[in-house]
Write a protein that holds these residues in place. Sequence first.
Motif, PDB file in Angstrom:
ATOM      1  N   UNK A   1     -18.697  -7.251   7.372  1.00  0.00           N
ATOM      2  CA  UNK A   1     -17.977  -7.785   6.236  1.00  0.00           C
ATOM      3  C   UNK A   1     -16.856  -6.809   5.874  1.00  0.00           C
ATOM      4  N   UNK A   2     -15.728  -7.360   5.457  1.00  0.00           N
ATOM      5  CA  UNK A   2     -14.574  -6.532   5.111  1.00  0.00           C
ATOM      6  C   UNK A   2     -14.453  -6.370   3.592  1.00  0.00           C
ATOM      7  N   UNK A   3     -13.956  -5.180   3.211  1.00  0.00           N
ATOM      8  CA  UNK A   3     -13.774  -4.862   1.800  1.00  0.00           C
ATOM      9  C   UNK A   3     -12.394  -4.248   1.606  1.00  0.00           C
ATOM     10  N   UNK A   4     -11.736  -4.656   0.535  1.00  0.00           N
ATOM     11  CA  UNK A   4     -10.459  -4.078   0.136  1.00  0.00           C
ATOM     12  C   UNK A   4     -10.740  -2.984  -0.882  1.00  0.00           C
ATOM     13  N   UNK A   5     -10.216  -1.805  -0.610  1.00  0.00           N
ATOM     14  CA  UNK A   5     -10.379  -0.680  -1.517  1.00  0.00           C
ATOM     15  C   UNK A   5      -9.020  -0.392  -2.129  1.00  0.00           C
ATOM     16  N   UNK A   6      -8.909  -0.558  -3.427  1.00  0.00           N
ATOM     17  CA  UNK A   6      -7.658  -0.405  -4.150  1.00  0.00           C
ATOM     18  C   UNK A   6      -7.664   0.920  -4.902  1.00  0.00           C
ATOM     19  N   UNK A   7      -6.712   1.767  -4.588  1.00  0.00           N
ATOM     20  CA  UNK A   7      -6.631   3.096  -5.198  1.00  0.00           C
ATOM     21  C   UNK A   7      -5.698   3.045  -6.402  1.00  0.00           C
ATOM     22  N   UNK A   8      -6.228   3.381  -7.554  1.00  0.00           N
ATOM     23  CA  UNK A   8      -5.467   3.393  -8.807  1.00  0.00           C
ATOM     24  C   UNK A   8      -5.082   4.822  -9.154  1.00  0.00           C
ATOM     25  N   UNK A   9      -4.045   4.977  -9.929  1.00  0.00           N
ATOM     26  CA  UNK A   9      -3.667   6.278 -10.448  1.00  0.00           C
ATOM     27  C   UNK A   9      -3.137   6.097 -11.857  1.00  0.00           C
ATOM     28  N   UNK A  10      -3.189   7.148 -12.637  1.00  0.00           N
ATOM     29  CA  UNK A  10      -2.665   7.106 -14.001  1.00  0.00           C
ATOM     30  C   UNK A  10      -1.179   7.444 -13.931  1.00  0.00           C
ATOM     31  N   UNK A  11      -0.329   6.462 -14.129  1.00  0.00           N
ATOM     32  CA  UNK A  11       1.107   6.629 -13.888  1.00  0.00           C
ATOM     33  C   UNK A  11       1.749   7.724 -14.733  1.00  0.00           C
ATOM     34  N   UNK A  12       1.346   7.888 -15.978  1.00  0.00           N
ATOM     35  CA  UNK A  12       1.959   8.916 -16.823  1.00  0.00           C
ATOM     36  C   UNK A  12       1.659  10.311 -16.274  1.00  0.00           C
ATOM     37  N   UNK A  13       0.439  10.526 -15.841  1.00  0.00           N
ATOM     38  CA  UNK A  13       0.089  11.834 -15.280  1.00  0.00           C
ATOM     39  C   UNK A  13       0.747  12.046 -13.928  1.00  0.00           C
ATOM     40  N   UNK A  14       0.832  10.986 -13.127  1.00  0.00           N
ATOM     41  CA  UNK A  14       1.489  11.086 -11.821  1.00  0.00           C
ATOM     42  C   UNK A  14       2.947  11.505 -11.994  1.00  0.00           C
ATOM     43  N   UNK A  15       3.613  10.954 -12.997  1.00  0.00           N
ATOM     44  CA  UNK A  15       5.028  11.257 -13.246  1.00  0.00           C
ATOM     45  C   UNK A  15       5.251  12.718 -13.615  1.00  0.00           C
ATOM     46  N   UNK A  16       4.223  13.391 -14.120  1.00  0.00           N
ATOM     47  CA  UNK A  16       4.348  14.790 -14.528  1.00  0.00           C
ATOM     48  C   UNK A  16       4.118  15.783 -13.393  1.00  0.00           C
ATOM     49  N   UNK A  17       3.691  15.305 -12.232  1.00  0.00           N
ATOM     50  CA  UNK A  17       3.374  16.208 -11.124  1.00  0.00           C
ATOM     51  C   UNK A  17       4.620  16.913 -10.599  1.00  0.00           C
ATOM     52  N   UNK A  18       4.449  18.157 -10.244  1.00  0.00           N
ATOM     53  CA  UNK A  18       5.519  19.002  -9.713  1.00  0.00           C
ATOM     54  C   UNK A  18       5.382  19.100  -8.188  1.00  0.00           C
TER      55      UNK A  18
END
Length: 124
Positions: free
Chosen positions: A1-18
């Motif tokens: 059986x196949x499964x879709x794994x969807x990776x989420x991220x917190x966009x505000x924190x992602x935007x702060x990454x250096x």
Amino acid sequence: MKFLCLCHYESARFAELKPADFEEIGAICAPHDAALKASGKVELIGALGMPEQSRTLRVENGAVVAKAGPYAVTPEPFGAFFVVEADDIDDAVEIAKLHPETRLGDKFGRGGIEVRPIDFIERP
């Protein structure tokens, strides 16, 4: 059986990454990404563009209209996905645990992975 794994991220924190954060993320992710691929259970891996780069199609007055932006605006959009072959959802969850996202924790974007059964795939 196949499964879709969807990776989420917190966009505000992602935007702060250096740039140094991305280097550290790469170092953390590399061995886990290799383990995920070595499992032999992954069929497809993909990364998505940013939500603001998307277009959403809707029908308005009988015509298909494309509008800028995502279908749903959320503080935790999808950033990547992968498809796994597994015996059941518990097996799929164990495979998804190998993904680097599960190792980044609160420091980098507070992401998560949603594991969802795929009922139908068609390859035209």
